[in-house]
Each structure stands twice: as C-alpha cells, then as structure tokens.
Motif scaffolding. Structure first.
Motif, short mmCIF file in Angstrom:
data_model
loop_
_atom_site.label_atom_id
_atom_site.label_comp_id
_atom_site.label_asym_id
_atom_site.label_seq_id
_atom_site.Cartn_x
_atom_site.Cartn_y
_atom_site.Cartn_z
N LYS A 73 0.82 -1.21 0.00
CA LYS A 73 0.00 0.00 0.00
C LYS A 73 0.85 1.27 0.00
O LYS A 73 0.32 2.38 -0.03
N GLY A 74 2.18 1.11 0.05
CA GLY A 74 3.06 2.27 0.06
C GLY A 74 3.05 3.03 1.37
O GLY A 74 3.26 4.24 1.40
N GLU A 75 2.82 2.32 2.48
CA GLU A 75 2.68 2.96 3.78
C GLU A 75 3.98 3.06 4.56
O GLU A 75 3.98 3.48 5.71
N ALA A 97 4.67 14.69 12.27
CA ALA A 97 5.62 15.28 13.23
C ALA A 97 6.44 16.39 12.58
O ALA A 97 6.59 17.49 13.14
N LEU A 98 6.96 16.14 11.40
CA LEU A 98 7.79 17.14 10.71
C LEU A 98 7.00 18.40 10.42
O LEU A 98 7.49 19.52 10.59
N ALA A 99 5.77 18.23 9.97
CA ALA A 99 4.92 19.38 9.65
C ALA A 99 4.63 20.24 10.87
O ALA A 99 4.44 21.45 10.76
N ASN A 100 4.62 19.61 12.04
CA ASN A 100 4.35 20.31 13.29
C ASN A 100 5.62 20.81 13.99
O ASN A 100 5.57 21.27 15.14
N GLY A 101 6.76 20.73 13.29
CA GLY A 101 8.00 21.26 13.84
C GLY A 101 8.71 20.36 14.82
O GLY A 101 9.58 20.82 15.57
N HIS A 102 8.39 19.09 14.80
CA HIS A 102 9.05 18.13 15.70
C HIS A 102 10.05 17.29 14.93
O HIS A 102 9.80 16.89 13.79
N ASP A 103 11.18 16.99 15.56
CA ASP A 103 12.20 16.16 14.95
C ASP A 103 11.92 14.69 15.25
O ASP A 103 11.36 14.34 16.29
N VAL A 104 12.36 13.83 14.33
CA VAL A 104 12.16 12.39 14.49
C VAL A 104 13.50 11.68 14.35
O VAL A 104 14.25 11.93 13.39
N LEU A 105 13.79 10.82 15.30
CA LEU A 105 15.05 10.08 15.34
C LEU A 105 14.86 8.69 14.76
O LEU A 105 13.91 7.99 15.11
N PHE A 106 15.80 8.29 13.89
CA PHE A 106 15.73 6.97 13.25
C PHE A 106 16.97 6.15 13.60
O PHE A 106 18.09 6.62 13.45
N ASP A 107 16.74 4.93 14.05
CA ASP A 107 17.81 3.97 14.31
C ASP A 107 17.67 2.89 13.23
O ASP A 107 17.03 1.87 13.44
N ILE A 108 18.27 3.14 12.05
CA ILE A 108 18.10 2.24 10.91
C ILE A 108 19.45 2.00 10.23
O ILE A 108 20.43 2.70 10.49
N ASP A 109 19.49 0.99 9.35
CA ASP A 109 20.73 0.66 8.67
C ASP A 109 20.88 1.46 7.37
O ASP A 109 20.04 2.28 7.03
N TRP A 110 21.97 1.20 6.65
CA TRP A 110 22.26 1.97 5.44
C TRP A 110 21.23 1.74 4.35
O TRP A 110 20.96 2.65 3.55
N GLN A 111 20.64 0.55 4.29
CA GLN A 111 19.62 0.29 3.28
C GLN A 111 18.40 1.19 3.50
O GLN A 111 17.89 1.80 2.57
N GLY A 112 17.95 1.24 4.75
CA GLY A 112 16.82 2.10 5.07
C GLY A 112 17.15 3.55 4.87
O GLY A 112 16.29 4.34 4.42
N THR A 113 18.38 3.93 5.18
CA THR A 113 18.79 5.33 5.01
C THR A 113 18.74 5.75 3.54
O THR A 113 18.29 6.85 3.21
N GLN A 114 19.19 4.87 2.64
CA GLN A 114 19.15 5.19 1.22
C GLN A 114 17.71 5.43 0.75
O GLN A 114 17.43 6.37 0.01
N GLN A 115 16.80 4.56 1.19
CA GLN A 115 15.40 4.71 0.80
C GLN A 115 14.79 5.98 1.40
O GLN A 115 14.02 6.68 0.74
N LEU A 116 15.14 6.26 2.64
CA LEU A 116 14.62 7.44 3.31
C LEU A 116 15.09 8.70 2.60
O LEU A 116 14.32 9.66 2.44
N GLU A 117 16.34 8.71 2.17
CA GLU A 117 16.86 9.88 1.47
C GLU A 117 16.17 10.06 0.11
O GLU A 117 15.90 11.19 -0.31
N GLU A 118 15.90 8.96 -0.55
CA GLU A 118 15.19 9.06 -1.83
C GLU A 118 13.79 9.64 -1.65
O GLU A 118 13.31 10.41 -2.47
N ALA A 119 13.16 9.28 -0.52
CA ALA A 119 11.80 9.74 -0.27
C ALA A 119 11.74 11.17 0.25
O ALA A 119 10.87 11.95 -0.15
#
Length: 213
Positions: A73-75, A97-119
């Motif tokens: 579903k692309g969720e 959270a981002l839209a409301n001015g709050h920061d979000v911390l991610f504990d993920i690996d390099w694979q997830g980081t690459q996808q997150l950066e693309e998004a």
C-alpha cells in the motif's frame, strides 16, 4: 535552543546508523532523554520481541503477511530485510511530526537510510556511528548477551559491509566515550535546526524586521 518562538521551523529526520554493537541505540536513548524536541520513530518489524520490548513503543510487531500488506500500500517511508526479518518505517506519523515542527530520530541501517533519502532528502540528516576498533565491537556484542554466539558471529561478518557505507553519511562519530559522542550528536542537531531552509517563517520574520528599521 530552537527558533520556534520567532520564525517556526520544519522538523528534521535525524538518522543514526552503525554496525550492530557500535552504540547507536545507547546514543539514541541518551539523546531522547536530554532533548524534548525530538521523538523516536517507531518501526514495524516481523522479528519476535526481545525481553522487555513492548508493541507500539519499541516496535510494531507484525506478521509477515501484515507487513507485506502495508508495504504494497506504500505505507512505509523505507523498508528492508535484515538478518531474515523485515523492518519498515510507517510514513504518516513521521510526516505529521515534521509538519508540526518536531524532529524524528531513526535507528536504521544503510539500506533504510538510502530509501529514506530518496523519499525525503530535504528533511534527512545522516550520522554514522563507528566503534573505536573491531575488537571493541566484538566485546560489546558479547557483553549484550541478547543474541546467541552464531548471531554475534553473523553480525561481526556483516560489520565490514555496513561500515563501507560511511561515505553516504553527512557526519561521522567514533563512539569511544558515550558522553563525548552524545555532545557531538547534540551539536549536529543544534546546527541542523538552524539551517535556513528549515525555518518556515524566516522570510516573513525578516520582512517585518526590515519594515521597522
């Protein structure tokens, strides 16, 4: 200190990655305890809960079938298969959270980081945590006593590949002393919060100031 009182800002995604045992989870917890402006992203996973972990707080523990439905579903902002289990970051709570001015911390690996950066490349700040040595990394993994010996061996074997992705990150912290590393991480966060493109009301703030000069 943030600029929220004067101009407002968009939140950021602070990503911490490292080989298992390098200390990113310890640093994450310490940062969350010391900074009220950032919250932890809760990932979904198909792995079984470890002792003391709670559904909805540490992870959303899902069946492989339910995980697949959300993925189709692309969720997820990102998802990956790590050590035989699936992990993914639900999109909606992060974007809210981002839209409301709050920061979000991610504990993920390099694979997830690459996808997150693309998004969401404009929102992401990437920090890679290195251990001071391979020997220290192995000692830390053994001290955790959460995984059997074969899993520790697998994590050590994978560490070299994980570390090879350090060049994809904005900042590097060599985690020999947790207090020093936490100070460096907080400095990164303070600087990134002051980036001009994240200050959503800056143009109006400056315009109003100039009109009164």
């Amino acid at each position: 200190m943030s600029n929220d009182k004067h101009v407002g800002r968009r939140g950021l995604m602070l990503v911490l990655s490292s080989p298992s045992g390098a200390g990113k989870t310890t640093l994450s917890r310490a940062l969350l305890e010391s900074d009220s402006e950032i919250t932890m992203s809760v990932s979904a996973t198909t792995r079984a809960p470890r002792p003391g972990e709670t559904h909805g707080k540490d992870y959303y523990f899902l069946s492989t079938e339910d995980f697949g439905i959300m993925r189709n579903k692309g969720e997820f902002l990102e998802h990956a298969k790590v050590f035989g289990n699936y992990y993914g970051t639900p999109s909606k709570p992060v974007m809210d959270a981002l839209a409301n001015g709050h920061d979000v911390l991610f504990d993920i690996d390099w694979q997830g980081t690459q996808q997150l950066e693309e998004a969401r490349h404009e929102d992401i700040v990437k920090v890679f945590i290195l251990p001071p040595s391979a020997q220290d990394l192995e000692k830390r993994l053994n001290r955790r006593a959460q995984d059997p010996a074969d899993v520790v061996a697998a994590r050590m074997a994978k560490a070299s590949d994980e570390i090879s992705h350090y060049q994809e990150y904005d900042y590097i912290i060599i985690n020999e002393n947790i207090e020093k590393s936490l100070g460096e991480l907080r400095a990164i966060l303070v600087a990134e919060r002051l980036k001009r493109h994240r200050l959503t009301g800056l143009s109006n703030f400056v315009k109003q100031m100039r009109e009164t000069l």
